[in-house]
Write an enzyme that holds these catalytic residues in place. Structure first.
Site, PDB file in Angstrom:
ATOM      1  N   SER A  11      81.989  22.437  -6.464  1.00  9.83           N
ATOM      2  CA  SER A  11      80.945  22.347  -5.450  1.00  9.83           C
ATOM      3  C   SER A  11      81.156  23.453  -4.419  1.00  9.83           C
ATOM      4  O   SER A  11      81.115  24.620  -4.758  1.00  9.83           O
ATOM      5  CB  SER A  11      80.947  20.952  -4.820  1.00  9.83           C
ATOM      6  OG  SER A  11      79.745  20.709  -4.139  1.00  9.83           O
TER       7      SER A  11
ATOM      8  N   ASP B  67      72.041  17.578 -11.472  1.00  6.78           N
ATOM      9  CA  ASP B  67      72.833  17.646 -10.251  1.00  6.78           C
ATOM     10  C   ASP B  67      71.927  17.663  -9.022  1.00  6.78           C
ATOM     11  O   ASP B  67      71.026  18.493  -8.912  1.00  6.78           O
ATOM     12  CB  ASP B  67      73.702  18.913 -10.273  1.00  6.78           C
ATOM     13  CG  ASP B  67      74.831  18.872  -9.259  1.00  6.78           C
ATOM     14  OD1 ASP B  67      74.654  18.236  -8.211  1.00  6.78           O
ATOM     15  OD2 ASP B  67      75.880  19.478  -9.530  1.00  6.78           O
TER      16      ASP B  67
ATOM     17  N   HIS C 196      76.085  15.698 -10.377  1.00  6.50           N
ATOM     18  CA  HIS C 196      77.154  16.361  -9.637  1.00  6.50           C
ATOM     19  C   HIS C 196      78.544  15.810  -9.975  1.00  6.50           C
ATOM     20  O   HIS C 196      79.509  16.556 -10.040  1.00  6.50           O
ATOM     21  CB  HIS C 196      76.894  16.210  -8.138  1.00  6.50           C
ATOM     22  CG  HIS C 196      77.627  17.195  -7.292  1.00  6.50           C
ATOM     23  ND1 HIS C 196      77.411  18.554  -7.351  1.00  6.50           N
ATOM     24  CD2 HIS C 196      78.582  17.011  -6.341  1.00  6.50           C
ATOM     25  CE1 HIS C 196      78.194  19.168  -6.478  1.00  6.50           C
ATOM     26  NE2 HIS C 196      78.913  18.252  -5.854  1.00  6.50           N
TER      27      HIS C 196
END
Length: 708
Positions: A560, A645, A680
C-alpha cells in the site's frame, strides 16, 4: 577456485537469470496517448487507458485481458516453484492450530469468543452466559455463511444492551462496502436490514431498538453520513443525524465504554471534531463537543464524572486534559497528564477505578496504570530489546482486570490479564506454534542506522542462530512509513519458513511512522515525504555496511503506502536491492491525487498534499514512482494487486509495471499478480493468504538458489 567462481557469478548475471527463469516473453502493454496538462506541465501518460475497468470505459475488456496475460506470465515464470510453493503452504499451515479458541471476553453478563475448526477457513462467533461452564450459544457460523463465496468478510458484531439482538456487516466483494444484518438471538432469525454501503458496524442506543450507522459515498467510498435507524421501520425513513461536508475527513460513530454516550467522530490527518448524545435519548440532538480547530486533533473518553481528552493542542506528542460533563468547550479544558517532549501519548483504556495509558518512548510501546483514587502510576516492564505491548479485550468498564497483548520477533503473541488492584499478572494464552518452536534458537536485536541528516533510524531484526554476518546472507527489509502508523516488532509463524532457510528479517522504523513520537510522523509527510524513502535506503546501506547482507542478497518489501516506498527506492537507488516485493502499491501518486472520483483521494490531502496546488504537484511529481521511471537497470520485482481493491486501485501497479518493462535496461524480471476476486487485503480465509506468502518466499528463494 573460489575466487574464480565468485568472479564468474558477478560477470554472468544475465546467464544466471536466464537459467533461473524460463525465457518467456513478458506481456507488452499497448500505448495510447493521454495528455495531463496542469500548472503549465504537459505529461503524456501512455497507460492511462488501464483505468477503464474502474471507470467502466471503452477499454474495460482490454484491461481485464491484459491483467490476465500478466497472470499467465507470472505463473509460467514461477512454474518450476509450484511444488515448492505447495510445500511452503503446507509447512506454514501446519504451524497453525486449526481447532482453536480465542480468550473469552466478558461483557454485560456474557463471555464472548470465536473458535475455529479443523479444515475450516473461517470461524464461529459464540457466547456463554454467566460463566465458562455454561452451554455454548453460536451467534454466527461464518464458515457456513461463507460457503460458495470466493471472498467473505463478516464483521462489526454488536450486541444490544439487553443481549437479545445482534447487528453485523457482510462484504462478499472485497471493496469494504458492507451490508448490515440483524439477528434475533432469542429466535435465531436473521433479517437483512436493507442498509448497504456501510463500514460494517452499527452502534446501539440504550433503548435496544435504535441504531446509528455510517454511510459511504458509492463512488468515492468516503464516509459521508451518519443515519439513525429504528428497528422495524423502513430504511427510507432513516433520519440523517450528521453529514460531513469536508471531503478530507473520515467519519464514524461509536459508544463510550461506560455506555452513557453515543459519539460521532470526524477526523482528518491534522484536525478532528466530536459530537455526543446521551445514549438514553437516541432521538435527541447531537451536541458538538468542541468545534474543529486548525491543526488540533482530539479524542474523547467518557468517565462517569468527567470527560478526558487526548489532544495535541499545544502538545506535539499529545497530552491528556479533562473537562466537566456539562462544559466541553476548549476554554474549560485543564491538564490531566501534561505534555512530555520524550513521550508520545497514544490512548486511554478507561475503567471505573483505574486508567491505563498507552504511550510510546524511545520507539517502544509502553503501558502505564493510573489509580483514579490515589493518582499513583505504575509502568508495566518487559525485558526484550524490541517488542510490542498493547491493550487487548477490555470492553467491560466495571472491572479491575486489565488485559493486554505482548509479542516480540521471537515471542509468540501472548495475552495477559493483570489485576490492577493487586498487580497479579496471569498469562491467559500464548499463540501455539504446532510442530515445535524454541525461541532460544532465534536472536532479535535493535539496531540504529544513521540517516544522511544525522537522524538515528531504529531497526528491529531477527534471525536464527548460525546466521553469518559476512555479507553473504540474505535479508528481507520491511517498512511502511506513512499516516503515523508505527510498525512494531511482532512474531510471525509464517516468517519461520524464511528464517529457517537462512534469511534475516528486519523492520526499518522510518520517518512517516510515529515510532519515535509525533515529530517522526511530521518529518515524513507532505513536503518532507522524501525522508521516508531516504531513511529506508540508509537502513539498507547500514545493514550492508555491517555485513548483515550485501546488495546481491538484500530484499525489500512493502504494501500500500509501503508499496509507494518500494517504488521510490528502486528509482532512487536501484542497485542496492536484489529483489523487491511491492504489494498493492500506491505508485501513481500524482494522477490518483488529481482524480477525486478515485476512492479516498480527498481524504489523503493532509498526508500527501493537494496537487491542484502547484508546489505540492511538483513535489509529488519529484518522487512519484510512476513519474520517475528512467532508462536504467532495476532490481527483480514481484508486484501484487487486487482487481476489486478499494484502497489502491489495480491500475496503479498495472501501469507501473508496464512502464518499468518498457524503460528498464536490464535482464531482471518483473512479475505482476492480480487477484481477480479480491481487494486490498487479499483472500479472506485464514489459510488462503498463506498461498500469497508462499509465492513471495518462493520468489526470493528462487533468486537465492534455495530450492527446498
Amino acid at each position: 577456485m573460489k575466487k574464480f567462481y565468485l568472479t564468474l557469478f558477478v560477470m554472468s548475471n544475465s546467464l544466471f537469470y536466464s537459467q533461473t527463469f524460463p525465457n518467456i516473453k513478458a506481456p507488452t502493454a499497448e500505448k495510447k496517448e493521454h495528455i495531463r496538462d496542469i500548472h503549465g506541465d504537459k505529461v503524456n501518460d501512455p497507460y492511462y487507458w488501464m483505468i477503464d475497468y474502474f471507470k467502466k470505459g471503452k477499454d474495460s475488456t482490454q484491461v481485464v485481458e491484459y491483467l490476465k496475460s500478466e497472470n499467465t506470465y507470472w505463473k509460467e515464470m514461477m512454474k518450476d516453484t509450484d511444488s515448492f510453493r505447495e510445500i511452503l503452504f503446507q509447512e506454514m499451515k501446519a504451524r497453525i492450530k486449526e481447532k482453536d479458541e480465542s480468550v473469552p471476553t466478558f461483557k454485560n453478563g456474557y463471555y464472548y469468543y470465536t473458535r475455529t475448526e479443523t479444515g475450516k477457513q473461517y470461524f464461529k462467533y459464540c457466547r456463554k452466559k454467566g460463566n465458562l461452564n455454561a452451554s455454548e450459544e453460536i451467534l454466527l457460523d461464518v464458515d457456513q455463511l461463507a460457503e460458495g463465496h470466493s471472498y467473505y468478510s463478516a464483521s462489526g458484531f454488536n450486541i444490544s444492551p439487553d443481549n437479545t439482538k445482534m447487528i453485523y456487516g457482510v462484504d462478499d466483494v472485497s471493496r469494504r462496502q458492507y451490508t448490515l444484518y440483524l439477528k434475533d438471538l432469542t429466535t435465531g432469525e436473521t433479517t437483512p436490514l436493507g442498509i448497504k454501503n456501510t463500514t460494517g458496524s452499527a452502534t446501539w442506543a440504550n433503548d435496544n431498538k435504535t441504531i446509528f450507522y455510517t454511510a459511504k459515498n458509492p463512488t468515492t467510498l468516503l464516509t459521508e453520513k451518519i443515519f439513525r435507524h429504528t428497528l422495524g421501520t423502513d430504511v427510507a425513513q432513516d433520519h440523517l443525524v450528521y453529514e460531513e461536508k469536508d471531503k478530507s475527513n473520515y467519519i464514524g460513530v461509536g459508544k463510550s465504554k461506560n455506555e452513557n454516550f453515543i459519539f460521532i467522530y470526524s477526523t482528518a490527518t491534522t484536525s478532528s471534531e466530536t459530537r455526543f448524545l446521551d445514549a438514553n435519548n437516541p432521538n435527541g440532538t447531537f451536541l458538538v463537543f468542541q468545534p474543529r480547530m486548525k491543526d488540533v486533533l482530539y479524542d474523547v473518553t467518557a468517565l462517569e464524572n468527567k470527560f478526558l481528552i487526548t489532544t495535541n493542542k499545544d502538545a506535539l506528542n499529545f497530552k491528556v486534559m479533562e473537562t466537566p460533563l456539562n462544559a466541553t468547550e476548549v476554554k474549560n479544558w485543564k491538564d490531566f497528564i501534561p505534555h512530555r517532549k520524550d513521550v508520545l501519548m497514544e490512548g486511554i483504556s478507561a475503567f471505573k477505578n483505574y486508567l491505563v495509558f498507552s504511550e510510546r518512548q524511545n520507539g517502544l510501546s509502553q503501558l502505564v496504570i493510573y489509580n483514579r483514587k490515589t493518582g499513583k502510576k505504575e509502568f508495566l516492564k518487559f525485558d526484550e530489546p524490541t517488542y510490542t505491548v498493547y491493550p487487548s479485550g477490555n470492553p467491560e468498564y466495571n472491572t479491575d482486570n486489565f488485559r493486554f497483548g505482548y509479542t516480540s520477533m521471537i515471542t509468540p503473541s501472548s495475552q495477559f490479564e493483570q489485576d490492577l488492584s493487586t498487580g497479579k499478572r496471569t498469562l491467559l494464552k500464548q499463540q501455539e506454534v504446532l510442530g515445535g518452536y524454541n525461541k532460544e534458537e532465534y536472536i532479535t536485536e535493535r539496531l540504529f542506522a544513521t540517516a544522511k541528516d544525522g537522524t538515528k533510524i531504529p531497526i528491529s531484526i531477527v534471525y536464527k542462530k548460525g546466521f553469518q554476518k559476512n555479507g553473504n546472507s540474505p535479508l528481507l527489509l520491511y517498512a511502511y512509513g506513512s499516516y503515523g502508523s508505527s510498525m512494531d516488532a511482532t512474531f510471525s509463524t509464517t516468517r519461520l519458513s524464511l528464517l529457517n532457510r537462512g534469511f534475516a528479517f528486519a523492520i526499518a522504523h522510518i520517518r512517516g511512522g510515529q515510532e519515535m513520537g509525533r515529530q517522526w510522523y511530521e518529518d515524513g509527510k507532505m513536503m518532507k515525504k522524501k525522508n521516508t524513502f531516504t531513511d529506508f535506503i540508509d537502513a539498507g546501506e547500514y545493514l550492508v555496511k555491517e555485513k548483515y547482507t550485501s546488495s546481491k542478497h538484500l530484499y525489500a518489501q512493502g504494501g500500500s503506502a509501503g508499496g509507494l516506498l518500494m517504488g521510490a527506492i528502486v528509482n532512487m537507488n536501484p542497485s542496492l536491492w536484489h529483489g523487491i516485493i511491492s504489494q498493492v502499491p500506491f505508485v501513481d501518486v500524482v494522477n490518483t491525487m488529481l482524480d477525486e472520483s478515485i476512492p479516498l483521494t480527498t481524504n489523503e490531502y493532509d498526508e500527501w498534499g493537494n496537487p491542484n496546488n502547484k508546489e505540492a504537484y511538483f513535489y509529488m511529481k519529484s518522487y512519484s514512482p510512476y513519474e520517475n521511471i528512467e532508462k536504467k537497470n532495476y532490481p527483480n520485482l514481484l508486484v501484487t494487486t487486487g482487481l476489486h481493491d478499494s484502497q489502491v486501485q489495480y491500475f496503479e501497479p498495472a501501469k507501473w509495471v508496464a512502464k518499468l518493462r518498457d524503460m528498464k535496461t536490464d535482464q531482471n524480471i518483473i512479475l505482476l499478480k492480480t487477484d481477480m476476486d479480491y481487494g486490498h487485503g487479499g483472500a479472506s480465509g485464514r489459510f488462503d493468504y498463506l498461498k500469497d506468502i508462499a509465492l513471495v518466499y518462493a520468489f526470493m528463494f528462487k533468486l537465492e538458489g534455495i530450492k527446498q
